[in-house]
Design an enzyme around this catalytic site. Structure first.
Site, PDB file in Angstrom:
ATOM      1  N   TYR A  58      -5.022 -55.052 -23.214  1.00 35.03           N
ATOM      2  CA  TYR A  58      -6.021 -54.795 -24.073  1.00 35.03           C
ATOM      3  C   TYR A  58      -7.108 -55.949 -24.044  1.00 35.03           C
ATOM      4  O   TYR A  58      -6.616 -57.283 -23.878  1.00 35.03           O
ATOM      5  CB  TYR A  58      -5.219 -55.127 -25.586  1.00 35.03           C
ATOM      6  N   GLU A  60     -10.529 -56.112 -26.172  1.00 34.30           N
ATOM      7  CA  GLU A  60     -11.447 -56.134 -27.075  1.00 34.30           C
ATOM      8  C   GLU A  60     -12.639 -57.114 -26.895  1.00 34.30           C
ATOM      9  O   GLU A  60     -12.360 -58.209 -26.876  1.00 34.30           O
ATOM     10  CB  GLU A  60     -11.200 -55.883 -28.620  1.00 34.30           C
ATOM     11  N   ASP A 204     -30.785 -39.883 -20.061  1.00 35.00           N
ATOM     12  CA  ASP A 204     -29.325 -39.679 -19.898  1.00 35.00           C
ATOM     13  C   ASP A 204     -29.214 -38.959 -18.623  1.00 35.00           C
ATOM     14  O   ASP A 204     -29.418 -37.936 -18.377  1.00 35.00           O
ATOM     15  CB  ASP A 204     -29.002 -38.416 -21.069  1.00 35.00           C
ATOM     16  N   THR A 230     -22.927 -41.530 -16.650  1.00 33.48           N
ATOM     17  CA  THR A 230     -21.479 -41.146 -16.448  1.00 33.48           C
ATOM     18  C   THR A 230     -21.178 -41.873 -15.056  1.00 33.48           C
ATOM     19  O   THR A 230     -22.160 -42.201 -14.267  1.00 33.48           O
ATOM     20  CB  THR A 230     -20.944 -39.727 -16.311  1.00 33.48           C
ATOM     21  N   LYS A 233     -19.469 -38.478 -11.833  1.00 36.30           N
ATOM     22  CA  LYS A 233     -20.150 -37.175 -11.276  1.00 36.30           C
ATOM     23  C   LYS A 233     -20.464 -37.565  -9.786  1.00 36.30           C
ATOM     24  O   LYS A 233     -19.655 -37.809  -9.023  1.00 36.30           O
ATOM     25  CB  LYS A 233     -21.163 -36.680 -12.438  1.00 36.30           C
ATOM     26  N   ARG A 239     -13.504 -41.544 -14.413  1.00 35.87           N
ATOM     27  CA  ARG A 239     -14.291 -40.781 -15.688  1.00 35.87           C
ATOM     28  C   ARG A 239     -14.661 -41.790 -16.550  1.00 35.87           C
ATOM     29  O   ARG A 239     -13.691 -42.847 -17.049  1.00 35.87           O
ATOM     30  CB  ARG A 239     -13.136 -39.931 -16.405  1.00 35.87           C
TER      31      ARG A 239
HETATM   32  C1  LIG Z   1     -21.842 -34.799 -18.349  1.00 40.60           C
HETATM   33  C2  LIG Z   1     -22.841 -35.481 -19.403  1.00 40.60           C
HETATM   34  C3  LIG Z   1     -22.701 -36.134 -20.546  1.00 40.60           C
HETATM   35  C4  LIG Z   1     -21.424 -36.390 -21.042  1.00 40.60           C
HETATM   36  O1  LIG Z   1     -20.234 -36.680 -20.101  1.00 40.60           O
HETATM   37  P1  LIG Z   1     -18.911 -36.848 -20.817  1.00 40.60           P
HETATM   38  O2  LIG Z   1     -18.125 -37.868 -19.847  1.00 40.60           O
HETATM   39  O3  LIG Z   1     -18.474 -35.314 -20.560  1.00 40.60           O
HETATM   40  O4  LIG Z   1     -18.758 -37.263 -22.341  1.00 40.60           O
HETATM   41  C5  LIG Z   1     -23.961 -36.459 -21.294  1.00 40.60           C
HETATM   42  N1  LIG Z   1     -24.837 -35.933 -20.883  1.00 40.60           N
HETATM   43  C6  LIG Z   1     -25.093 -35.420 -19.791  1.00 40.60           C
HETATM   44  C7  LIG Z   1     -26.607 -34.954 -19.594  1.00 40.60           C
HETATM   45  C8  LIG Z   1     -24.234 -34.909 -18.943  1.00 40.60           C
HETATM   46  O5  LIG Z   1     -24.513 -34.225 -17.734  1.00 40.60           O
END
Ligand SMILES: *Cc1c(COP(=O)(O)O)cnc(C)c1O
Length: 410
Positions: A58, A60, A204, A230, A233, A239
């Site tokens: 943990y 925080e 994003d 993220t 990907k 993840r």
């Molecule tokens: C994959 C994705 C997310 C979210 O990712 P998670 O880990 O599934 O919450 C947010 N925005 C875009 C544009 C994405 O492609």
């Protein structure tokens, strides 16, 4: 070797039922084609960090300022992840704690906005993410989202429309990012529009961030106030999510992640993010990122030759959105037939009409070591699967996948 993570003898002894589940998943991944644009194979080193002692910890707060004792190694792990992210993306500040991409976007909004504020983002029917204003998501309920789209004929972002909507609605933030846009957004155009109306620019970059890390896509960092991403990907890490920003936003972003939207960070995941950032900084990853794009271009071309519509006529990234309408199928039917043949991918919105298409990507198959010859082969397998030759195609897909074991090709 056809398995991905050798299920430990310990797990098999203690819980054969769950050991079978994990072995089954490893077998599935190794014998079918993972063509979801959002998936990849992390390295064994990343998996090792995920299964490490930090899973018990943990922590925080932030390095040097924790609410828990015994954080000396947790602090080292997080400081390493932050330093590597800063160096990799050339950014002043990185918060590596978001549990997912969605959590990173939630934190970005929390850092910049108040409930009820207006936000301009790509509409969901055009490829916006749930966190870009879906009524089923916190974003759509807590903020007033205005949607821009893509041009119905070209499939490209219509920057004049973005500017018009920004002038009319005066959003507090503009979001640039999508789950299915196969081209590089013009970050400078978004920056100009945001500046004109006094909005913050949130990029994003969940999908392209791995290509950015490998120098195969332009970086949003010089243009955005906040970059959300993220790590799982194309970037090929565990993840999770992260927020990148300039020093002026550092404190606001950190408070928006913890304590505003999250509790204790997942320290094993943060260690795994550090490992992935370390991998992404090397020349092998740059080669990988460029091959991902070359493979996607080759595959898009081969699909077009076989009668698929491909939005925007191709791709600049790892991602392809294809329309099987001319083959007499809609997206969900195509996805079903491909799945029956062992080709795993998603459906997606198309820029025109109500029909859905299919979204696919080359990140995972490129990690397996496949190249342009295999992309040609995959396009053939797509065509055969959609003609309904599922059983025969399934065998060929299995042969292809087994020739490129996920942990043999890097
Ligand atoms: C994959 C994705 C997310 C979210 O990712 P998670 O880990 O599934 O919450 C947010 N925005 C875009 C544009 C994405 O492609």
């Amino acid at each position: 070797m056809s398995v991905i993570t050798p299920p430990t003898d310990l797990l098999r002894q203690q819980d054969p039922q769950m050991a079978d589940v994990l072995a089954g998943e490893a077998q599935r991944q190794a014998t079918t084609l993972q063509m979801s644009a959002a998936e990849n194979f992390t390295s064994p080193a990343v998996l090792a960090a995920l299964g490490s002692a930090l899973a018990n910890k943990y922590a925080e707060g932030y390095p040097g300022a924790r609410h828990h004792g015994g954080c000396e190694y947790a602090d080292l792990a997080e400081r390493t992840a932050i330093e590597r992210a800063r160096a990799l993306f050339g950014v002043e500040h990185a918060n590596v704690q978001p549990h997912s991409g969605s959590s990173a976007v939630l934190a970005a909004y929390a850092a910049l906005l108040r409930p009820g504020d207006t936000v301009l983002a790509m509409g969901l029917p055009y490829g916006g993410h749930l966190t870009h204003g879906s009524p089923a998501n916190f974003s759509g309920r807590w903020f007033h989202f205005v949607a821009y789209g893509v041009h119905p004929r070209t499939g490209l972002i219509d920057y004049e429309q973005v500017q018009r909507l920004a002038r009319t609605h005066r959003p507090k933030a503009i979001v640039c990012g999508s789950i299915s846009y196969p081209r590089h957004p013009e970050y400078s155009a978004f920056r100009e529009i945001a500046d004109e109306v006094g909005a913050a620019l949130v990029v994003d970059a969940a999908h392209p961030i791995g290509l950015v890390a490998g120098g195969a896509a332009p970086s949003p960092v010089p243009y955005a106030d906040l970059v959300c991403a993220t790590t799982h990907k194309v970037l090929r890490g565990p993840r999770g999510g992260m927020v990148l920003c300039g020093a002026e936003y550092a404190e606001r972003v950190d408070r928006a992640v913890f304590p505003f939207t999250q509790g204790g960070a997942q320290m094993h995941t943060i260690a795994a993010k550090a490992v992935a950032f370390g991998e992404a900084a090397g020349p092998d990853f740059a080669r990988y990122a460029h091959r991902v794009v070359a493979n996607a271009r080759a595959l898009a071309g081969a699909l077009i030759e076989r009668g698929f519509g491909v939005t925007t006529g191709g791709t600049d990234t790892h991602l392809i959105t294809a329309d099987p309408a001319r083959l007499g199928l809609d997206g969900p039917t195509a996805r079903g037939r491909l799945a029956a043949a062992g080709i795993v991918l998603d459906t997606c919105a198309l820029p025109y009409g109500d029909q859905r298409g299919i979204r696919l990507g080359t990140a995972a198959v490129t990690t397996q070591g496949m190249g342009e010859a295999e992309m040609e082969r995959i396009a053939e397998l797509f065509a055969a699967a959609l003609r309904g030759a599922a059983t025969e195609t399934r065998t060929k897909v299995g042969d292809l996948a087994r020739g490129f074991p996920p942990y043999g090709g890097r």
